[in-house]
Every structure is written in C-alpha cells, then in structure tokens.
Write a protein that holds these residues in place. Structure first.
Motif, PDB file in Angstrom:
ATOM      1  N   ARG A   2       0.858  -1.193   0.000  1.00  0.00           N
ATOM      2  CA  ARG A   2       0.000   0.000   0.000  1.00  0.00           C
ATOM      3  C   ARG A   2       0.886   1.232   0.000  1.00  0.00           C
ATOM      4  NH1 ARG A   2      -5.259  -1.419   2.977  1.00  0.00           N
ATOM      5  NH2 ARG A   2      -5.478   0.834   3.082  1.00  0.00           N
ATOM      6  N   SER A  51      -1.462   5.371   4.509  1.00  0.00           N
ATOM      7  CA  SER A  51      -1.146   4.056   3.930  1.00  0.00           C
ATOM      8  C   SER A  51      -2.056   2.968   4.484  1.00  0.00           C
ATOM      9  CB  SER A  51       0.321   3.700   4.200  1.00  0.00           C
ATOM     10  OG  SER A  51       0.506   3.365   5.557  1.00  0.00           O
ATOM     11  N   SER A  53      -5.165   3.672   5.675  1.00  0.00           N
ATOM     12  CA  SER A  53      -6.526   4.244   5.680  1.00  0.00           C
ATOM     13  C   SER A  53      -7.010   4.498   7.110  1.00  0.00           C
ATOM     14  CB  SER A  53      -7.508   3.330   4.940  1.00  0.00           C
ATOM     15  OG  SER A  53      -7.082   3.128   3.623  1.00  0.00           O
TER      16      SER A  53
END
Ligand code: C5P
Ligand code: MG
Length: 159
Positions: A2, A51, A53
């Motif tokens: 991510r 990264s 969320s």
C-alpha cells in the motif's frame, strides 16, 4: 503493498526554531506552531496513517485536545507507527521532499535520516530526504513558509 502520501506546511518567522525530522536546524527563520512545528514528521505521520486508511493526524491528535498541546512530533510518529503495526503493516521505504528557500538542508540530511531510522526502526537506506527551493516564487519562495511532501510504501508483516 500500500502507498501512503502526506503533506504539511507552516509559516516561518524570526525567533522561532526550525526542527525537521527531530533535528534542530540553525536558521534565521523558524516555524510558527503550537507544537514543535516539525513539518517533515507531520507529513510522514499523515503518510503512515494514509497508507493504512487510518484518517489523518487531526483525527488522532486533535489540536483542541489539551492532551496533545505542545506534544513532540516524535511522540506522534511513534504512536502512528504503533497503529501501523497493529494493522500488521511495516514500512518498506520513505521518500520525502522539503520545500525551503534557506538554509540549505544538505548538511543536515544525514542526521535527519539517522533520527528517522531510529524512530521508524528501519535501515537508513530505506529513507530518502530531499530538499528544493521554490525558486523565489509564491509564499514559500518569499520565505514566508515551509512545506514537506512524503510518500511511503508499506507491506504486510512477514511478506
Ligand atoms: O531548488 P533547487 O533546484 O535550486 O535546489 C537545488 C539543490 O539544492 C537541491 O537538489 C538540494 O540538493 C539543495 N537544496 C538544499 N536545501 C534547500 C534547498 C535545496 O539542500 N533548502
Ligand atoms: Mg531547480
């Protein structure tokens, strides 16, 4: 994997400290802020939270909350890293750019990277800190402010 992205900016004024990545930089102008005004660490924290969320710095450390008044940015960073670990994510690498007319940050890059490596618990060669001027343009170019942009890559623990 991510990706995370973070941004921060602050005003500059005389008689204030300039702290970047936890390192005090000798400078005519420093950052105007309630906290230590470390734009690099603040942008890094937003990149970490982004990264995973997990919202943003203001969600977790609201500036109206007395508990976070004048809190050291390093402490916020350590807490953001704890949240990342709870999600079983680890930082792969960090790439940062600071926009500042003066002083030149080149001589302080090594100390900043060493300190971030200690805080993030990742090797120094996974951390990049770059600097740019704004070529005299706009408010940052007129030495009214400083900006930081950070991207990070994270991966699942154990992969
Ligand atoms: O902004 P400019 O393209 O003139 O920057 C040239 C180089 O100067 C950068 O790549 C960086 O190595 C260095 N620099 C610096 N500290 C700043 C701004 C730029 O070390 N505050
Ligand atoms: Mg240039």
């Amino acid at each position: 994997m991510r990706v995370g992205f973070g941004y921060d900016c602050h005003r500059l004024a005389s008689g204030k400290k300039l702290i970047l990545g936890g390192i005090e930089i000798p400078s005519e102008l420093g950052v105007v802020a309630h906290s230590d005004g470390d734009v690099l660490i603040h942008a890094l924290c937003d990149a970490i939270l982004g990264s995973a969320s997990l919202g943003d710095i203001g969600t977790h450390f609201p500036d109206w909350d007395k508990r976070y008044e004048g809190i050291e940015s390093e402490k916020i960073l350590v807490e953001c890293m704890d949240m990342l670990r709870e999600r079983r994510l680890k930082v792969v690498n960090v790439d940062a750019t600071i926009i500042l007319e003066q002083p030149k940050l080149g001589p302080f890059r090594k100390s900043i990277i060493e300190n971030l490596s200690r805080l993030l618990k990742i090797p120094e060669d996974k951390i990049s800190v770059k600097a740019k001027t704004k070529e005299g343009m706009d408010s940052v170019g007129k030495r009214e402010g400083i900006e930081a942009y950070v991207v990070i890559l994270v991966d699942e623990e154990g992969s």
